[in-house]
Motif scaffolding. Sequence first.
Motif: not given
Length: 83
Positions: A13, A16, A24, A28
């Motif tokens: 996070r 991100q 997200l 990833q």
Amino acid sequence: MATLMLENGADIRFIQGMLSHACLTTAQIYTQVSIRQLKAIHAVTHPGKLPESVKRRLEEDPEPTVEDLLAQLELEAEEDPED
């Protein structure tokens, strides 16, 4: 940079947000590179690959020690010195 951060424990996070990814799933993509590292660690530390002395100790105390893992790495280095 994001892959290195993830491999060294940064939260996905945080990555991100740092990369300004709105979703997200976009951030990833960096986890795919990290999976290779996890597979390598799994191959080294899997109980099926540990020496019998370590397996016996794990039956008594299921948490492997640093010494156990280092011993396993040394054994594997002796078996395959090219790696």
